[in-house]
Design a protein around this motif. Structure first.
Motif, PDB file in Angstrom:
ATOM      1  N   CYS A 171     -33.523 -82.811  54.474  1.00  0.00           N
ATOM      2  CA  CYS A 171     -33.226 -83.221  53.097  1.00  0.00           C
ATOM      3  C   CYS A 171     -33.002 -82.004  52.207  1.00  0.00           C
ATOM      4  N   ASN A 172     -32.085 -82.163  51.274  1.00  0.00           N
ATOM      5  CA  ASN A 172     -31.930 -81.201  50.185  1.00  0.00           C
ATOM      6  C   ASN A 172     -32.919 -81.579  49.090  1.00  0.00           C
ATOM      7  N   LEU A 173     -33.536 -80.567  48.498  1.00  0.00           N
ATOM      8  CA  LEU A 173     -34.521 -80.777  47.441  1.00  0.00           C
ATOM      9  C   LEU A 173     -33.927 -80.351  46.104  1.00  0.00           C
ATOM     10  N   TYR A 174     -34.171 -81.162  45.083  1.00  0.00           N
ATOM     11  CA  TYR A 174     -33.621 -80.930  43.746  1.00  0.00           C
ATOM     12  C   TYR A 174     -34.736 -81.049  42.708  1.00  0.00           C
ATOM     13  N   GLN A 175     -34.521 -80.405  41.572  1.00  0.00           N
ATOM     14  CA  GLN A 175     -35.394 -80.611  40.427  1.00  0.00           C
ATOM     15  C   GLN A 175     -34.575 -80.505  39.148  1.00  0.00           C
ATOM     16  N   ARG A 176     -35.111 -81.138  38.123  1.00  0.00           N
ATOM     17  CA  ARG A 176     -34.569 -80.977  36.777  1.00  0.00           C
ATOM     18  C   ARG A 176     -35.733 -80.631  35.862  1.00  0.00           C
ATOM     19  N   ILE A 177     -35.616 -79.491  35.217  1.00  0.00           N
ATOM     20  CA  ILE A 177     -36.586 -79.104  34.200  1.00  0.00           C
ATOM     21  C   ILE A 177     -36.188 -79.822  32.912  1.00  0.00           C
ATOM     22  N   LEU A 178     -37.101 -80.601  32.367  1.00  0.00           N
ATOM     23  CA  LEU A 178     -36.800 -81.441  31.213  1.00  0.00           C
ATOM     24  C   LEU A 178     -37.005 -80.703  29.887  1.00  0.00           C
ATOM     25  N   ASN A 179     -37.992 -79.800  29.837  1.00  0.00           N
ATOM     26  CA  ASN A 179     -38.341 -79.120  28.592  1.00  0.00           C
ATOM     27  C   ASN A 179     -39.279 -77.972  28.896  1.00  0.00           C
ATOM     28  N   ASP A 180     -39.586 -77.198  27.885  1.00  0.00           N
ATOM     29  CA  ASP A 180     -40.531 -76.093  28.025  1.00  0.00           C
ATOM     30  C   ASP A 180     -41.800 -76.304  27.202  1.00  0.00           C
ATOM     31  N   ARG A 181     -42.070 -77.560  26.845  1.00  0.00           N
ATOM     32  CA  ARG A 181     -43.302 -77.858  26.076  1.00  0.00           C
ATOM     33  C   ARG A 181     -44.532 -77.535  26.901  1.00  0.00           C
TER      34      ARG A 181
END
Length: 185
Positions: A171-181
């Motif tokens: 599997c390829n692994l992905y992420q999305r950083i939503l914010n820096d709070r």
């Protein structure tokens, strides 16, 4: 409670309920040939209202505990897909795992892209998460396009990561950083 969202004038994203059991079973039955290459092997009970009710009961318990958020995509009172945030982790991690699927009659209309976009917004603004992660089989280019369109970045490849379609799959692994709070901010 997370409010329903319109993905299109005809398709609603809303939290799943026990009343969705028969509709989910129907969606799986009519779409299994399409979904089978991307799914774990499923017992016969998976394709029944009773089997889906059992699954939903467990999922909705985890929703009440703040560990999962299960949505369905509904068009004209018919379920055309589902999307879930699993394993919500509070504290300094502030993360969850994303999974989604569409029924065969909903493919190619941009619904997965819109659903992921809506869930990412909810994860950021309502659930106050920092990041969401997802994985796809290395050859699932359609799902990879959905993630990339929604600001996910590939962060790696995991050999023999999931047992899908009867075999251990890369599997390829992905992420999305939503914010820096900061957590709690």
């Amino acid at each position: 409670m997370i409010a329903p969202r319109s993905l299109t004038p005809d398709v609603l994203l809303r939290i799943a309920t026990l009343d969705d059991a028969a509709g989910l079973a129907d969606a799986y039955i009519r779409s299994w040939d399409h979904l089978k290459p991307w799914e774990p092997d499923r017992p016969d009970s998976w394709f029944t209202a009773a089997g889906q009710r059992d699954r939903l009961t467990s999922s909705l318990e985890r929703y009440k505990d703040g560990r999962t958020v299960p949505w369905v995509l509904v068009e004209a009172d018919r379920i055309v897909g589902a999307i879930t945030l699993n394993d919500l982790v509070p504290g300094p991690f502030r993360s969850a795992s994303l999974g989604y699927w569409l029924a065969i009659d909903a493919v190619g209309r941009g619904l997965a892209t819109r659903a992921v976009e809506a869930v990412a917004e909810i994860a950021d603004t309502e659930l106050r998460l920092h990041r969401i992660e997802a994985s796809t089989l290395t050859h699932n280019e359609a799902s990879q396009r959905v993630l990339l369109r929604n600001g996910f970045a590939q962060i790696g490849m995991a050999p023999t990561y999931l047992h899908i379609a009867g075999a251990w799959q890369d599997c390829n692994l992905y992420q999305r950083i939503l914010n820096d709070r900061a957590p709690g901010a």
